[in-house]
Structure formats: C-alpha cells, structure tokens
Design a protein around this motif. Structure first.
Motif, PDB file in Angstrom:
ATOM      1  N   GLY A  53       5.550  12.351   2.072  1.00 44.91           N
ATOM      2  CA  GLY A  53       5.625  11.527   0.859  1.00 44.91           C
ATOM      3  C   GLY A  53       4.040  11.013   0.424  1.00 44.91           C
ATOM      4  O   GLY A  53       3.308  11.011   1.433  1.00 44.91           O
ATOM      5  N   GLU A  54       3.983  10.411  -0.678  1.00 46.12           N
ATOM      6  CA  GLU A  54       2.581   9.854  -0.947  1.00 46.12           C
ATOM      7  C   GLU A  54       2.393   8.363  -0.311  1.00 46.12           C
ATOM      8  O   GLU A  54       3.660   7.644   0.159  1.00 46.12           O
ATOM      9  CB  GLU A  54       2.723   9.436  -2.441  1.00 46.12           C
ATOM     10  CG  GLU A  54       2.689  10.825  -3.298  1.00 46.12           C
ATOM     11  CD  GLU A  54       2.029  10.767  -4.647  1.00 46.12           C
ATOM     12  OE1 GLU A  54       1.162   9.762  -4.783  1.00 46.12           O
ATOM     13  OE2 GLU A  54       2.241  11.650  -5.458  1.00 46.12           O
ATOM     14  N   PHE A  55       1.125   8.318   0.076  1.00 43.40           N
ATOM     15  CA  PHE A  55       0.862   6.865   0.834  1.00 43.40           C
ATOM     16  C   PHE A  55      -0.494   6.702   0.343  1.00 43.40           C
ATOM     17  O   PHE A  55      -1.214   7.647   0.190  1.00 43.40           O
ATOM     18  CB  PHE A  55       1.136   7.093   2.547  1.00 43.40           C
ATOM     19  CG  PHE A  55       0.366   7.968   2.932  1.00 43.40           C
ATOM     20  CD1 PHE A  55      -1.045   7.740   3.438  1.00 43.40           C
ATOM     21  CD2 PHE A  55       0.803   8.983   3.340  1.00 43.40           C
ATOM     22  CE1 PHE A  55      -1.828   8.507   4.131  1.00 43.40           C
ATOM     23  CE2 PHE A  55      -0.018  10.234   3.954  1.00 43.40           C
ATOM     24  CZ  PHE A  55      -1.086   9.967   4.198  1.00 43.40           C
ATOM     25  N   ASP A  56      -0.644   5.425   0.420  1.00 36.16           N
ATOM     26  CA  ASP A  56      -2.036   4.784  -0.020  1.00 36.16           C
ATOM     27  C   ASP A  56      -2.072   3.473   0.858  1.00 36.16           C
ATOM     28  O   ASP A  56      -1.655   2.597   0.546  1.00 36.16           O
ATOM     29  CB  ASP A  56      -2.271   4.452  -1.373  1.00 36.16           C
ATOM     30  CG  ASP A  56      -3.647   4.029  -1.988  1.00 36.16           C
ATOM     31  OD1 ASP A  56      -4.388   3.814  -1.073  1.00 36.16           O
ATOM     32  OD2 ASP A  56      -3.875   4.001  -3.151  1.00 36.16           O
ATOM     33  N   THR A  57      -3.082   3.409   1.991  1.00 37.22           N
ATOM     34  CA  THR A  57      -2.870   2.268   2.948  1.00 37.22           C
ATOM     35  C   THR A  57      -4.399   2.222   3.378  1.00 37.22           C
ATOM     36  O   THR A  57      -5.318   2.953   2.981  1.00 37.22           O
ATOM     37  CB  THR A  57      -1.845   2.396   4.212  1.00 37.22           C
ATOM     38  OG1 THR A  57      -1.820   1.354   4.734  1.00 37.22           O
ATOM     39  CG2 THR A  57      -2.280   3.591   4.755  1.00 37.22           C
ATOM     40  N   THR A  58      -4.607   1.252   4.250  1.00 32.51           N
ATOM     41  CA  THR A  58      -5.713   0.978   4.781  1.00 32.51           C
ATOM     42  C   THR A  58      -5.684   0.954   6.192  1.00 32.51           C
ATOM     43  O   THR A  58      -4.854   0.208   6.595  1.00 32.51           O
ATOM     44  CB  THR A  58      -6.297  -0.305   4.014  1.00 32.51           C
ATOM     45  OG1 THR A  58      -6.201  -0.187   2.819  1.00 32.51           O
ATOM     46  CG2 THR A  58      -7.704  -0.674   4.570  1.00 32.51           C
ATOM     47  N   SER A  59      -6.798   1.208   6.968  1.00 36.74           N
ATOM     48  CA  SER A  59      -6.651   1.318   8.332  1.00 36.74           C
ATOM     49  C   SER A  59      -7.167  -0.059   8.884  1.00 36.74           C
ATOM     50  O   SER A  59      -7.603  -1.089   7.962  1.00 36.74           O
ATOM     51  CB  SER A  59      -7.710   2.203   9.000  1.00 36.74           C
ATOM     52  OG  SER A  59      -8.922   1.838   8.771  1.00 36.74           O
ATOM     53  N   THR A  60      -7.231  -0.535   9.806  1.00 35.81           N
ATOM     54  CA  THR A  60      -7.501  -1.779  10.569  1.00 35.81           C
ATOM     55  C   THR A  60      -9.107  -2.278  10.333  1.00 35.81           C
ATOM     56  O   THR A  60      -9.295  -3.372  10.418  1.00 35.81           O
ATOM     57  CB  THR A  60      -7.001  -2.110  12.157  1.00 35.81           C
ATOM     58  OG1 THR A  60      -7.709  -0.771  12.598  1.00 35.81           O
ATOM     59  CG2 THR A  60      -5.535  -1.989  12.227  1.00 35.81           C
ATOM     60  N   GLY A  62     -10.595  -1.251   7.721  1.00 36.46           N
ATOM     61  CA  GLY A  62     -10.453  -1.142   6.057  1.00 36.46           C
ATOM     62  C   GLY A  62     -10.750   0.256   5.392  1.00 36.46           C
ATOM     63  O   GLY A  62     -11.285   0.223   4.315  1.00 36.46           O
ATOM     64  N   GLU A  63     -10.786   1.349   6.222  1.00 40.67           N
ATOM     65  CA  GLU A  63     -10.755   2.670   5.656  1.00 40.67           C
ATOM     66  C   GLU A  63      -9.612   3.008   4.764  1.00 40.67           C
ATOM     67  O   GLU A  63      -8.476   2.810   5.322  1.00 40.67           O
ATOM     68  CB  GLU A  63     -10.949   3.567   6.746  1.00 40.67           C
ATOM     69  CG  GLU A  63     -12.159   3.027   7.819  1.00 40.67           C
ATOM     70  CD  GLU A  63     -11.694   3.886   9.443  1.00 40.67           C
ATOM     71  OE1 GLU A  63     -12.743   4.314   9.625  1.00 40.67           O
ATOM     72  OE2 GLU A  63     -10.773   3.748   9.570  1.00 40.67           O
ATOM     73  N   PRO A  64      -9.954   3.520   3.556  1.00 37.22           N
ATOM     74  CA  PRO A  64      -8.798   3.892   2.890  1.00 37.22           C
ATOM     75  C   PRO A  64      -7.880   5.130   3.246  1.00 37.22           C
ATOM     76  O   PRO A  64      -9.147   5.956   3.746  1.00 37.22           O
ATOM     77  CB  PRO A  64      -9.331   4.173   1.566  1.00 37.22           C
ATOM     78  CG  PRO A  64     -10.874   4.354   1.586  1.00 37.22           C
ATOM     79  CD  PRO A  64     -11.005   3.556   3.015  1.00 37.22           C
ATOM     80  N   ALA A 129      -8.648   7.303  16.593  1.00 39.17           N
ATOM     81  CA  ALA A 129      -7.801   7.414  15.593  1.00 39.17           C
ATOM     82  C   ALA A 129      -8.247   6.413  14.409  1.00 39.17           C
ATOM     83  O   ALA A 129      -8.490   5.118  14.773  1.00 39.17           O
ATOM     84  CB  ALA A 129      -6.291   7.413  15.848  1.00 39.17           C
ATOM     85  N   HIS A 130      -7.700   6.600  13.372  1.00 37.93           N
ATOM     86  CA  HIS A 130      -7.685   5.820  12.100  1.00 37.93           C
ATOM     87  C   HIS A 130      -6.462   4.904  12.713  1.00 37.93           C
ATOM     88  O   HIS A 130      -5.471   5.628  12.647  1.00 37.93           O
ATOM     89  CB  HIS A 130      -7.640   6.191  10.821  1.00 37.93           C
ATOM     90  CG  HIS A 130      -8.890   7.150  10.402  1.00 37.93           C
ATOM     91  ND1 HIS A 130     -10.181   6.475  10.152  1.00 37.93           N
ATOM     92  CD2 HIS A 130      -9.151   8.303  10.445  1.00 37.93           C
ATOM     93  CE1 HIS A 130     -10.833   7.405   9.854  1.00 37.93           C
ATOM     94  NE2 HIS A 130     -10.446   8.591  10.059  1.00 37.93           N
TER      95      HIS A 130
END
Length: 180
Positions: A53-60, A62-64, A129-130
C-alpha cells in the motif's frame, strides 16, 4: 527466623515460576492469534505478489520514506519493544541487515510503540536501517497490513512496475551462515 527465611524464599520461587508461566502463556497466545488469523483467511501481513500500500512517512532522522520513490529490493522489519519475540529476533535482524546489499539504504525498520519506549530499539537499528517509530496502525504497518509482530518482509518492483512483496518470510540466515 529460619522459618521466615524459608517462607520468603518459597514465595520468591513461586513468583519466579509464575512469571515464567505467564510469559509462556503470552507467547502461546501470540502464536494462536497468528494461527487464528490464518485459519480465517486473514494473513498477518501481505503475502508474496501482493502490492504494498501507499505510504509517506519520515524516519527518526527526518529522512522522507515514500513508497513511490523506492527502487530495488528493500528489507522491511516490524518490531515492538513490548513484544518478547521481537526482542529475541531484533539482534538477528540487525546482523542480517548489516550484510544487506545496498547497506542501510535498502533496509527500513519500523518500531511500533511510543517514542520513549522505542528508544533502545531505535538506537540498535539506526546504524543498519532507516528507522520509523509509529503507533499501531501507522503508515507502514497499514501499507503492509501488519497484524502480528515481529514481521520481516522484502519488497521490490515487479514486472509491471508495482512495488510488491517478494518474500513474506525472510529467515534472517544468509547462505554463508548455514553449517556446511
């Protein structure tokens, strides 16, 4: 006084036994939850060939992290600091991810829980890992339909260009790690 010491020792042993039995019951309940989901035809995560599924999040850091921007195979791990099997599997995941072709850029680890409780997991995962920390039902867990933890999957682009699961049961053992 010796009788009191004996009673306190006995109570301590009983409490320790109770704790061990309780942990066993919790582990067994997690197994049963996974088995019941499978019996009802509800997999505990996406299966091989299913589109992520689609996802759009940010790592700890701040990486998109956006599904449509991913190319090449990516190893995904889902863990929770409140999950005993997750604590057991985390070191194997970190070691496996450390040897992943593409390095850190090809690994995304999701820690399900609050930021304070996830801090130890984040520290352990950050080098390989991210890392994303999200509450239950967050963007990545929803994209992969994660219903049981820990979960380790691999996704990549298929022939039609869809981002899909290519391995829904990553064993965390590389061929070089196998006994001869």
């Amino acid at each position: 006084m010796p009788v009191l010491s004996a009673v306190v020792t006995l109570v301590g042993i009983l409490c320790a036994l109770n704790l061990v039995l309780t942990l066993g019951v919790v582990k067994r309940l997690r197994e049963h939850t996974r088995l019941l989901a499978a019996a009802r035809g509800e997999p505990s995560q996406l299966e091989v060939g299913e589109e992520v599924g689609e996802f759009d999040t940010t790592s700890t850091l701040g990486e998109p992290l956006v599904r449509d921007l991913l190319s090449g195979p990516v190893l995904f791990g889902f863990f929770s600091p409140t999950c005993e099997p997750c604590r057991d599997k985390l070191p194997r995941f970190v070691e496996y991810a450390r040897q992943e072709p593409g390095g850190r850029s090809s690994v995304i680890a999701t820690v399900v829980g609050d930021a304070d409780g996830a801090a130890a997991f984040v520290a352990e995962l950050s080098d390989v890992a991210h890392v994303v920390v999200e509450e239950s039902g967050g963007a990545l867990a929803t994209a992969f339909r994660i219903r049981a933890l820990p979960s380790v999957l691999r996704a990549d682009r298929d022939a039609e260009g869809r981002y899909a699961v290519v391995d829904d049961d990553v064993t965390l053992v590389r061929p070089a790690d196998l006994p001869a």
